[in-house]
Design a protein around this motif. Structure first.
Motif, PDB file in Angstrom:
ATOM      1  N   GLY A 228       0.793  -1.216   0.000  1.00  0.00           N
ATOM      2  CA  GLY A 228       0.000   0.000   0.000  1.00  0.00           C
ATOM      3  C   GLY A 228       0.826   1.266   0.000  1.00  0.00           C
ATOM      4  O   GLY A 228       2.041   1.249  -0.183  1.00  0.00           O
ATOM      5  N   GLY A 229       0.164   2.396   0.228  1.00  0.00           N
ATOM      6  CA  GLY A 229       0.821   3.689   0.181  1.00  0.00           C
ATOM      7  C   GLY A 229       0.975   4.190  -1.233  1.00  0.00           C
ATOM      8  O   GLY A 229       0.447   3.610  -2.191  1.00  0.00           O
ATOM      9  N   GLU A 230       1.705   5.299  -1.377  1.00  0.00           N
ATOM     10  CA  GLU A 230       1.947   5.847  -2.708  1.00  0.00           C
ATOM     11  C   GLU A 230       2.943   4.970  -3.450  1.00  0.00           C
ATOM     12  O   GLU A 230       4.017   4.654  -2.937  1.00  0.00           O
ATOM     13  N   VAL A 231       2.587   4.583  -4.664  1.00  0.00           N
ATOM     14  CA  VAL A 231       3.375   3.629  -5.439  1.00  0.00           C
ATOM     15  C   VAL A 231       3.965   4.328  -6.659  1.00  0.00           C
ATOM     16  O   VAL A 231       3.247   4.967  -7.434  1.00  0.00           O
ATOM     17  N   LEU A 232       5.266   4.199  -6.840  1.00  0.00           N
ATOM     18  CA  LEU A 232       5.933   4.716  -8.031  1.00  0.00           C
ATOM     19  C   LEU A 232       5.597   3.802  -9.198  1.00  0.00           C
ATOM     20  O   LEU A 232       5.966   2.621  -9.219  1.00  0.00           O
ATOM     21  N   ALA A 233       4.883   4.356 -10.184  1.00  0.00           N
ATOM     22  CA  ALA A 233       4.542   3.614 -11.392  1.00  0.00           C
ATOM     23  C   ALA A 233       5.355   4.194 -12.551  1.00  0.00           C
ATOM     24  O   ALA A 233       5.360   5.410 -12.749  1.00  0.00           O
ATOM     25  N   PRO A 234       6.051   3.353 -13.317  1.00  0.00           N
ATOM     26  CA  PRO A 234       7.000   3.870 -14.304  1.00  0.00           C
ATOM     27  C   PRO A 234       6.372   4.195 -15.651  1.00  0.00           C
ATOM     28  O   PRO A 234       5.499   3.479 -16.147  1.00  0.00           O
ATOM     29  N   GLY A 235       6.821   5.283 -16.248  1.00  0.00           N
ATOM     30  CA  GLY A 235       6.390   5.618 -17.602  1.00  0.00           C
ATOM     31  C   GLY A 235       4.969   6.137 -17.639  1.00  0.00           C
ATOM     32  O   GLY A 235       4.573   6.992 -16.852  1.00  0.00           O
ATOM     33  N   THR A 236       4.167   5.573 -18.556  1.00  0.00           N
ATOM     34  CA  THR A 236       2.769   5.961 -18.670  1.00  0.00           C
ATOM     35  C   THR A 236       1.888   4.733 -18.491  1.00  0.00           C
ATOM     36  O   THR A 236       2.321   3.603 -18.766  1.00  0.00           O
TER      37      THR A 236
ATOM     38  N   LEU B 185      -1.314   5.275  -7.361  1.00  0.00           N
ATOM     39  CA  LEU B 185      -0.226   5.195  -8.328  1.00  0.00           C
ATOM     40  C   LEU B 185       0.199   6.587  -8.751  1.00  0.00           C
ATOM     41  O   LEU B 185      -0.636   7.404  -9.150  1.00  0.00           O
ATOM     42  N   THR B 186       1.492   6.853  -8.678  1.00  0.00           N
ATOM     43  CA  THR B 186       2.051   8.098  -9.201  1.00  0.00           C
ATOM     44  C   THR B 186       2.916   7.742 -10.401  1.00  0.00           C
ATOM     45  O   THR B 186       3.960   7.086 -10.253  1.00  0.00           O
ATOM     46  N   TRP B 187       2.483   8.167 -11.587  1.00  0.00           N
ATOM     47  CA  TRP B 187       3.194   7.826 -12.816  1.00  0.00           C
ATOM     48  C   TRP B 187       4.350   8.792 -13.026  1.00  0.00           C
ATOM     49  O   TRP B 187       4.143  10.005 -13.103  1.00  0.00           O
ATOM     50  N   VAL B 188       5.542   8.236 -13.096  1.00  0.00           N
ATOM     51  CA  VAL B 188       6.768   9.033 -13.189  1.00  0.00           C
ATOM     52  C   VAL B 188       7.393   8.822 -14.560  1.00  0.00           C
ATOM     53  O   VAL B 188       7.612   7.679 -14.989  1.00  0.00           O
ATOM     54  N   ASP B 189       7.678   9.921 -15.228  1.00  0.00           N
ATOM     55  CA  ASP B 189       8.231   9.880 -16.574  1.00  0.00           C
ATOM     56  C   ASP B 189       9.545   9.092 -16.614  1.00  0.00           C
ATOM     57  O   ASP B 189      10.391   9.216 -15.723  1.00  0.00           O
ATOM     58  N   GLY B 190       9.703   8.299 -17.675  1.00  0.00           N
ATOM     59  CA  GLY B 190      10.884   7.467 -17.787  1.00  0.00           C
ATOM     60  C   GLY B 190      12.180   8.240 -17.824  1.00  0.00           C
ATOM     61  O   GLY B 190      13.193   7.822 -17.238  1.00  0.00           O
ATOM     62  N   SER B 191      12.203   9.379 -18.498  1.00  0.00           N
ATOM     63  CA  SER B 191      13.428  10.171 -18.565  1.00  0.00           C
ATOM     64  C   SER B 191      13.806  10.694 -17.182  1.00  0.00           C
ATOM     65  O   SER B 191      15.002  10.787 -16.846  1.00  0.00           O
TER      66      SER B 191
ATOM     67  N   ARG C 229      14.328   4.255  -1.242  1.00  0.00           N
ATOM     68  CA  ARG C 229      14.722   4.871  -2.512  1.00  0.00           C
ATOM     69  C   ARG C 229      13.491   5.298  -3.316  1.00  0.00           C
ATOM     70  O   ARG C 229      13.486   6.364  -3.941  1.00  0.00           O
ATOM     71  N   GLU C 230      12.455   4.479  -3.284  1.00  0.00           N
ATOM     72  CA  GLU C 230      11.211   4.837  -3.966  1.00  0.00           C
ATOM     73  C   GLU C 230      10.664   6.156  -3.416  1.00  0.00           C
ATOM     74  O   GLU C 230      10.249   7.039  -4.188  1.00  0.00           O
ATOM     75  N   ALA C 231      10.671   6.290  -2.101  1.00  0.00           N
ATOM     76  CA  ALA C 231      10.170   7.524  -1.488  1.00  0.00           C
ATOM     77  C   ALA C 231      11.005   8.727  -1.905  1.00  0.00           C
ATOM     78  O   ALA C 231      10.469   9.822  -2.149  1.00  0.00           O
ATOM     79  N   GLU C 232      12.313   8.553  -2.006  1.00  0.00           N
ATOM     80  CA  GLU C 232      13.186   9.642  -2.445  1.00  0.00           C
ATOM     81  C   GLU C 232      12.844  10.090  -3.864  1.00  0.00           C
ATOM     82  O   GLU C 232      12.772  11.294  -4.156  1.00  0.00           O
ATOM     83  N   VAL C 233      12.647   9.125  -4.746  1.00  0.00           N
ATOM     84  CA  VAL C 233      12.348   9.462  -6.144  1.00  0.00           C
ATOM     85  C   VAL C 233      10.987  10.127  -6.246  1.00  0.00           C
ATOM     86  O   VAL C 233      10.806  11.099  -6.989  1.00  0.00           O
ATOM     87  N   LEU C 234      10.010   9.636  -5.498  1.00  0.00           N
ATOM     88  CA  LEU C 234       8.682  10.242  -5.516  1.00  0.00           C
ATOM     89  C   LEU C 234       8.725  11.673  -4.990  1.00  0.00           C
ATOM     90  O   LEU C 234       8.057  12.576  -5.528  1.00  0.00           O
ATOM     91  N   ALA C 235       9.516  11.904  -3.945  1.00  0.00           N
ATOM     92  CA  ALA C 235       9.645  13.261  -3.405  1.00  0.00           C
ATOM     93  C   ALA C 235      10.288  14.186  -4.435  1.00  0.00           C
ATOM     94  O   ALA C 235       9.863  15.356  -4.600  1.00  0.00           O
ATOM     95  N   ALA C 236      11.305  13.688  -5.129  1.00  0.00           N
ATOM     96  CA  ALA C 236      11.967  14.487  -6.157  1.00  0.00           C
ATOM     97  C   ALA C 236      11.017  14.798  -7.291  1.00  0.00           C
ATOM     98  O   ALA C 236      11.016  15.912  -7.853  1.00  0.00           O
ATOM     99  N   TRP C 237      10.203  13.827  -7.663  1.00  0.00           N
ATOM    100  CA  TRP C 237       9.222  14.031  -8.743  1.00  0.00           C
ATOM    101  C   TRP C 237       8.187  15.079  -8.363  1.00  0.00           C
ATOM    102  O   TRP C 237       7.850  15.958  -9.175  1.00  0.00           O
ATOM    103  N   SER C 238       7.704  15.042  -7.131  1.00  0.00           N
ATOM    104  CA  SER C 238       6.662  15.977  -6.708  1.00  0.00           C
ATOM    105  C   SER C 238       7.179  17.402  -6.559  1.00  0.00           C
ATOM    106  O   SER C 238       6.414  18.376  -6.648  1.00  0.00           O
ATOM    107  N   SER C 239       8.491  17.544  -6.338  1.00  0.00           N
ATOM    108  CA  SER C 239       9.066  18.870  -6.115  1.00  0.00           C
ATOM    109  C   SER C 239       9.782  19.440  -7.335  1.00  0.00           C
ATOM    110  O   SER C 239      10.417  20.480  -7.249  1.00  0.00           O
ATOM    111  N   ARG C 240       9.676  18.761  -8.454  1.00  0.00           N
ATOM    112  CA  ARG C 240      10.428  19.180  -9.645  1.00  0.00           C
ATOM    113  C   ARG C 240       9.930  20.536 -10.162  1.00  0.00           C
ATOM    114  O   ARG C 240       8.790  20.908  -9.922  1.00  0.00           O
TER     115      ARG C 240
END
Length: 316
Positions: free
Chosen positions: A170-178, A234-240, A305-316
């Motif tokens: 559960g919780g916020e899940v990093l989903a890759p791409g689209t 699900l939080t969809w994070v761009d592949g690049s 690490r997932e949480a770090e990437v999600l935080a970076a994505w939300s603050s971009r």
């Protein structure tokens, strides 16, 4: 049926041997036996495939042979020892040169010598091409199957197994791409059952042994429902962006499993299962695979690490 399984101690080859025993077949697993034991009811014929084939293998009177090897010398030695059986060789979709397309051609150039994959992992598909040719040219009859990502109980890679475990947490899940990126998996049990049917029927030809192509958003929804988490966040994070963050593709610790660069790999996970289904392959729902994979191996990006990437994505 007298079946010779070259292997039989791990994942697909073990599943094949186990199911063959359950069918009442006479099953022999030829291997060193160092990576595990053969299934109950199967005979273990000790063979280091770097050495000459033992007489027991040459004189076995086998109806069919199943091989999952990747080294050309191993396959060459085995086919020379048992040319008169029906062979089913398990290859890979990595034999295809163009990963942007799901077409079954062109193939990569074969590598006919053994290569250490630790030093050259790209040689995997090229050696499999050579192995396919050895089987087709040397065996009395043969079928070549080219799986994509194999999932299900006993998968030591933990690639697909990451997703049932992650979504169940559960919780916020990093989903890759689209959510529309197409992916596909095949359950090891479905593949093993089809291989045995092919052994019995003497099915010949070359097939992509793959599951139903589906949007990854739909796959994750089906997995979520199967593991009791029907409404994942699900939080969809761009592949690049994932690449900029140093997240690994596809598999392994530190990766987001099933994620591949797009559009460079659009074809690798969208092969057509139709010809295999017409030849007898039966595919179960991916949710069943997900449910039965819970509690197995899991390898992927850590929660921290997932949480770090999600935080970076939300603050971009």
């Amino acid at each position: 049926m007298r079946l010779l399984v070259l292997g039989g101690t791990r994942f697909l080859s073990r599943e094949i041997a186990t199911r063959a025993v359950a069918r009442g077949w006479e099953v022999t697993c030829a291997c060193r036996g160092e990576s595990g034991t053969v299934p109950d009811g199967a005979t273990h014929l000790r063979w280091d495939r770097g050495e000459d084939a033992p007489d027991e293998l040459r004189d076995g009177g086998w109806d069919a042979v199943v091989d999952v090897a990747r080294l050309p010398s191993h396959v060459r030695r085995a086919v020379a020892a048992v040319p008169d059986a029906h062979w089913v060789f398990v290859s890979t979709v990595n034999v295809y040169a163009d990963n942007t397309s799901p077409a079954m051609e062109p193939l990569v150039e074969p590598v006919t010598d053994d290569v250490d994959l630790a030093s050259d992992p790209e040689a995997y598909g090229a050696m499999k091409v050579a192995c396919e040719s050895i089987v087709r040219e040397g065996a009395r009859s043969s079928m070549v199957v080219r799986p994509g990502l194999i999932a299900g109980p006993g998968d030591g890679t933990g690639r697909f197994g990451y997703w049932p475990a992650r979504l169940a947490r559960g919780g916020e899940v990093l989903a890759p791409g689209t959510p529309d990126d197409v992916v596909q998996v095949i359950d090891v049990r479905d593949l093993a059952a089809w291989v045995l049917d092919a052994c019995e029927a003497g099915t010949a030809g070359v097939y992509d042994a793959v599951g139903t192509p589906m949007a990854i958003g739909d796959l994750l929804a089906e997995v979520s429902a199967a593991v009791g988490a029907p409404a994942p966040l699900l939080t969809w994070v761009d592949g690049s962006f994932l690449e900029e963050q140093g997240v690994e593709h596809w598999a392994g610790d530190g990766s987001v499993p099933l994620w591949l660069p797009r559009p460079d790999y659009d074809g690798m996970m969208s092969h057509d299962p139709g010809p295999a289904v017409a030849a007898g392959l039966r595919l179960r729902p991916v949710g069943d695979t997900a449910r039965d994979s819970l509690g197995g191996e899991v390898h992927g990006i850590s929660a921290e690490r997932e949480a770090e990437v999600l935080a970076a994505w939300s603050s971009r």
